[in-house]
Enzyme design. Structure first.
Site, short mmCIF file in Angstrom:
data_model
loop_
_atom_site.label_atom_id
_atom_site.label_comp_id
_atom_site.label_asym_id
_atom_site.label_seq_id
_atom_site.Cartn_x
_atom_site.Cartn_y
_atom_site.Cartn_z
N GLU A 56 0.86 -1.20 0.00
CA GLU A 56 0.00 0.00 0.00
C GLU A 56 0.88 1.23 0.00
OE1 GLU A 56 -2.16 0.01 3.68
OE2 GLU A 56 -2.74 -2.07 3.48
N LYS B 40 2.33 4.60 1.45
CA LYS B 40 2.39 5.13 2.82
C LYS B 40 2.12 6.63 2.73
CE LYS B 40 5.05 5.21 6.99
NZ LYS B 40 4.82 6.64 7.20
N ASP C 248 1.62 10.49 3.60
CA ASP C 248 2.34 11.39 4.50
C ASP C 248 1.30 12.28 5.18
OD1 ASP C 248 4.41 12.51 5.76
OD2 ASP C 248 5.21 13.59 4.03
N TYR D 267 -6.54 1.85 6.66
CA TYR D 267 -5.62 0.75 6.39
C TYR D 267 -5.61 -0.34 7.46
CZ TYR D 267 -2.48 3.71 9.24
OH TYR D 267 -1.93 4.49 10.21
N LYS E 216 10.72 3.13 2.69
CA LYS E 216 10.64 4.59 2.54
C LYS E 216 11.25 5.05 1.21
CE LYS E 216 9.47 7.05 5.55
NZ LYS E 216 9.49 7.47 6.93
N CYS F 136 19.62 43.95 -16.19
CA CYS F 136 19.79 42.56 -16.61
C CYS F 136 21.27 42.18 -16.48
CB CYS F 136 19.32 42.42 -18.06
SG CYS F 136 19.76 40.83 -18.78
N CYS G 228 22.68 41.67 -20.37
CA CYS G 228 22.84 42.72 -21.38
C CYS G 228 22.80 44.12 -20.78
CB CYS G 228 21.77 42.59 -22.46
SG CYS G 228 20.13 43.03 -21.87
N CYS H 215 13.87 41.65 -18.03
CA CYS H 215 14.85 42.43 -18.77
C CYS H 215 14.10 43.10 -19.92
CB CYS H 215 15.92 41.49 -19.31
SG CYS H 215 16.86 42.18 -20.66
N CYS I 31 18.94 41.21 -26.03
CA CYS I 31 19.57 40.50 -24.91
C CYS I 31 19.96 39.09 -25.36
CB CYS I 31 18.59 40.42 -23.74
SG CYS I 31 19.18 39.40 -22.39
N1 5U1 Z 1 -0.77 2.27 4.29
C1 5U1 Z 1 -0.45 2.14 5.59
N2 5U1 Z 1 0.08 3.10 6.32
N3 5U1 Z 1 0.26 2.56 7.54
C2 5U1 Z 1 0.75 3.13 8.69
N4 5U1 Z 1 -0.64 1.02 6.30
C3 5U1 Z 1 -0.20 1.29 7.54
N5 5U1 Z 1 -0.18 0.51 8.63
C4 5U1 Z 1 0.31 1.02 9.76
C5 5U1 Z 1 0.79 2.36 9.82
C6 5U1 Z 1 1.32 2.91 11.07
O1 5U1 Z 1 0.35 0.28 10.88
C7 5U1 Z 1 -0.16 -1.05 10.86
C8 5U1 Z 1 0.75 -1.99 10.20
C9 5U1 Z 1 -0.31 -1.44 12.29
#
Ligand code: 5U1
Length: 678
Positions: free
Chosen positions: A115, A117, A119, A227, A320, A414, A417, A432, A438
């Site tokens: 999957e 991850k 941010d 997730y 990562k 500039c 030139c 410019c 130029c």
């Molecule tokens: N996609 C995803 N992100 N994430 C973060 N799955 C997922 N699973 C996590 C975490 C912290 O923890 C479980 C594996 C417990």
């Protein structure tokens, strides 16, 4: 007057209908009814609730707008701790993880779910009898903060689960994030309101989730993918929890929760690494920020067998991506002059490895950005390189500012030139005023003229253009057609054969199309799509050249600014001179056959392009589709007539398949173009 029972029933029906359409709009990205119809139903519900406040429930769609302002967030103890993930930064570390799992599972076979991850911020949603009763941040994994008020405002999170057969208590874990588009819009609003912009979507999501005033949180474009699970009690007898992670994700979706469309199940680590590389290459195209990929053993029994170490499972790992931000010293600031004379301050940096490459230069955009970010020469700065985007200086690290750090002011002249540089019409960049006097502007104009989407002169790269201008062999684009091989061989590293090839390529480039020719002139803000529109609309160059700015606005895609730029360009005597010389040198294109736009093969059709193309550049493909009469859209819906699916097409392809939309692969698209002589 409707009876209380009737009203109750009507309210429940409105909840159901509004939830259904909201799910289609926000989660499936596939609205079924126009916004105005949705608004009508919503106002109907609001009106009933106004007259009968006793009918307002926590899961009413009207309750997403935020409520009273809190003094602080309550603490929440997670009954099942929220785990974190171990990290791997290389394929070697994934190999180590793989052999550890093999040992833990006694070398039996297992599948892996991969999957993205996200941010963002981990969150735990608690549903009781289907009703969202609590949303809590991860905190230290044992205790988090109660952000229910804010989470209720997120449209992709159901206030009530769908269907009937969910567990009595269901805790769902996932990531709250801010999509890139919403983040950019939020920051524009912040800047317009003289408020500090957020450094990145993650900070913006965190700041929004921790708003004490949920009415403010309601204005923030937050989203969530689920997730995993926390506490689950009393499952429905007809629908016990499934035995694999991938099936549980499907179960969550069936209850109306959103799951990443990128989740895939594999049987080998090689496939997982391929998935990682594919997602990494698409990272900048994804609508949200991700910082890696998570691999999980799919089978729950096997997960249990693998167990945990401290607060992380041994059955999952985050692979990562290379960091997109790094810290380095800003050594100096130089100014670059672009094709249209725009002066861009460029940071010269101590080399730093970021986003997978070594970066030595980064853009600082303009004087306002330098001032807003408070960047000085000598500062330690955070540099960001996301995908193929030009690296930029994000901010200085003020705690590390040396005493002799120097503020920077853009030059008034500039640097190439020495013409005056000025800021006109509130533009952020100074320009410019030297025009084609130029050399920097001339070089950029010639590079543009020769580039692939313009006259496509094979072998005439940027370095060679610079050499030709520096050696004064050419002054403007029309001089290219008077070059000869004898002149070329006087240049560094230019042999007889290369010189001959270049002369042949220049000759071959004379045969072009009207759209390419218009684009090649480098008129400000006339990209290839606008050039194509102009060519299709007017059919002859003479008409494009002589039409005034007001009439030009009849052309699709041409607004007042672009129309003004076109008129100004053609009214400059030196441009007229260059164009005459170009046409005299024999540049030509086939006539555009007058066709009623309704007769075009893709007239009235909406086409979506997805995945990566290898035979043709995406912009060219788009331009050709428009040329054939199509409307090119970026999202798949019931209105889509055709999907062009390149390599690694993902969610749009799936959706098109589900909607039974005609699908062509890249080769099919090329045959379509060929059959129409493109
Ligand atoms: N996609 C995803 N992100 N994430 C973060 N799955 C997922 N699973 C996590 C975490 C912290 O923890 C479980 C594996 C417990």
């Amino acid at each position: 007057m409707p009876s209380a029972i009737n009203l109750h029933h009507q309210v429940r029906k409105l909840h159901e209908t509004l939830n259904y359409h909201s799910h289609r709009y926000y989660v499936l990205d596939d609205p079924e009814i126009p916004d105005i119809e949705y608004d009508k139903l919503f106002r109907q519900l609001e009106a009933i609730e106004k007259q009968h406040p006793e009918l307002i429930t926590l899961d009413s769609p009207t309750q997403r707008v935020g409520g009273k302002v809190l003094d602080s967030f309550k603490q929440v103890t997670h009954q099942v701790p929220m785990l974190s993930l171990s990290n791997a930064f290389s394929s070697d570390e994934i190999e180590e993880f793989s052999s550890r799992i093999d040992d833990l599972l006694d070398h039996s076979d297992f599948s892996i779910v991969a999957e993205p991850k996200l941010d963002g911020l981990a969150i735990s949603l608690r549903y009781e009898n289907g009703l969202l009763v609590q949303a809590a941040t991860r905190g230290d994994g044992q205790t988090g903060e109660d952000v229910t008020q804010n989470v209720r405002t997120i449209h992709t999170i159901p206030l009530h689960l769908s269907g009937q057969n969910y567990p009595h208590i269901l805790e769902v874990r996932g990531e709250i994030f801010m999509p890139k588009k919403g983040f950019a819009e939020l920051n524009t609003t912040q800047i317009n309101n003289d408020e500090k912009p957020f450094a990145n979507p993650r900070n913006a999501a965190a700041g929004s989730l921790r708003q004490l005033d949920s009415k403010i949180a309601a204005l923030r474009p937050l989203d969530m993918f689920c997730y995993g699970l926390g506490l689950v009690e009393q499952v429905h007898p007809d629908n016990p929890l499934k035995s694999t992670h991938s099936e549980i994700l499907e179960q969550l979706q069936s209850w109306g929760l959103a799951v990443s469309p990128e989740v895939k199940t594999f049987n080998t680590w090689q496939e997982c690494i391929k998935y990682y590389e594919a997602i990494l290459s698409r990272r900048s195209e994804l609508p949200y920020e991700i910082d890696g990929v998570v691999y999980k053993v799919d089978n729950l029994e096997q997960q249990e067998k693998a167990g945990f170490i401290s607060r992380a499972p041994r059955w999952a790992i985050a692979h990562k991506f290379p960091a997109e931000e790094a810290m380095t010293r800003l050594l100096n600031i130089d100014v670059q002059v672009g094709r249209t004379g725009a002066l861009t301050p460029v940071a010269r940096l101590n080399p730093v490895f970021v986003g997978g490459v070594t970066v030595t230069n980064a853009t600082l955009h303009n004087q306002d950005e330098i001032d807003r970010k408070n960047v000085r020469i000598g500062d330690m700065v955070i540099v960001r390189r996301a995908g193929d985007v030009i690296p930029e200086v994000v901010k200085p690290v003020l705690s590390k500012r040396p005493e002799d750090a120097q503020p920077y002011i853009m030059p008034e002249r500039c640097p190439i030139c020495d013409s005056l540089a000025e800021r006109v019409n509130d533009e952020a960049k100074s320009r410019c005023t030297g025009g084609l006097y130029c050399p920097a502007q001339r070089k950029e104009a010639i590079k543009h003229f020769a580039s692939r989407k313009a006259l496509d002169i094979d072998g005439l790269g940027d370095k060679l253009v610079e050499q030709l201008v520096d050696a004064e062999l050419i002054h403007d684009i029309s001089d290219l057609f008077h070059l000869n091989a004898v002149q070329l061989v006087t240049l560094d590293r230019m042999g007889d054969k290369s010189a001959e090839n270049l002369i042949n390529a220049i000759e071959a480039s004379k045969k072009t199309t009207l759209a390419r020719f218009i684009y090649s002139l480098g008129i400000r803000e006339v990209g290839e799509a606008t050039a194509l529109s102009l060519a299709n609309f007017y059919k002859t160059f003479e008409v494009v050249k002589t039409t005034g700015s007001e009439a030009l606005q009849d052309v699709p895609d041409v607004g007042p600014v672009v129309a003004h730029n076109i008129e100004t360009f053609f009214s400059q005597p030196h441009n007229e001179e260059v164009i005459t010389k170009l046409l005299e040198s024999g540049i030509n294109w086939p006539d555009i056959i007058q066709k009623d736009s309704n007769e075009l093969p893709l007239a009235g059709k909406t086409v979506v392009l997805t995945g990566s193309l290898s035979l043709m550049n995406r912009n060219d493909a788009k331009a050709h589709l428009i040329e054939l009469g199509a409307k090119v859209s970026s999202s798949v819906s019931k209105k889509t007539n055709l999907l062009i699916a390149g390599e690694k097409a993902g969610s749009k392809l799936k959706k098109a398949e589900a909607l039974k939309i005609e699908i062509l692969n890249e080769a099919g698209m090329m045959s379509l173009f060929e059959s129409h002589n493109i």
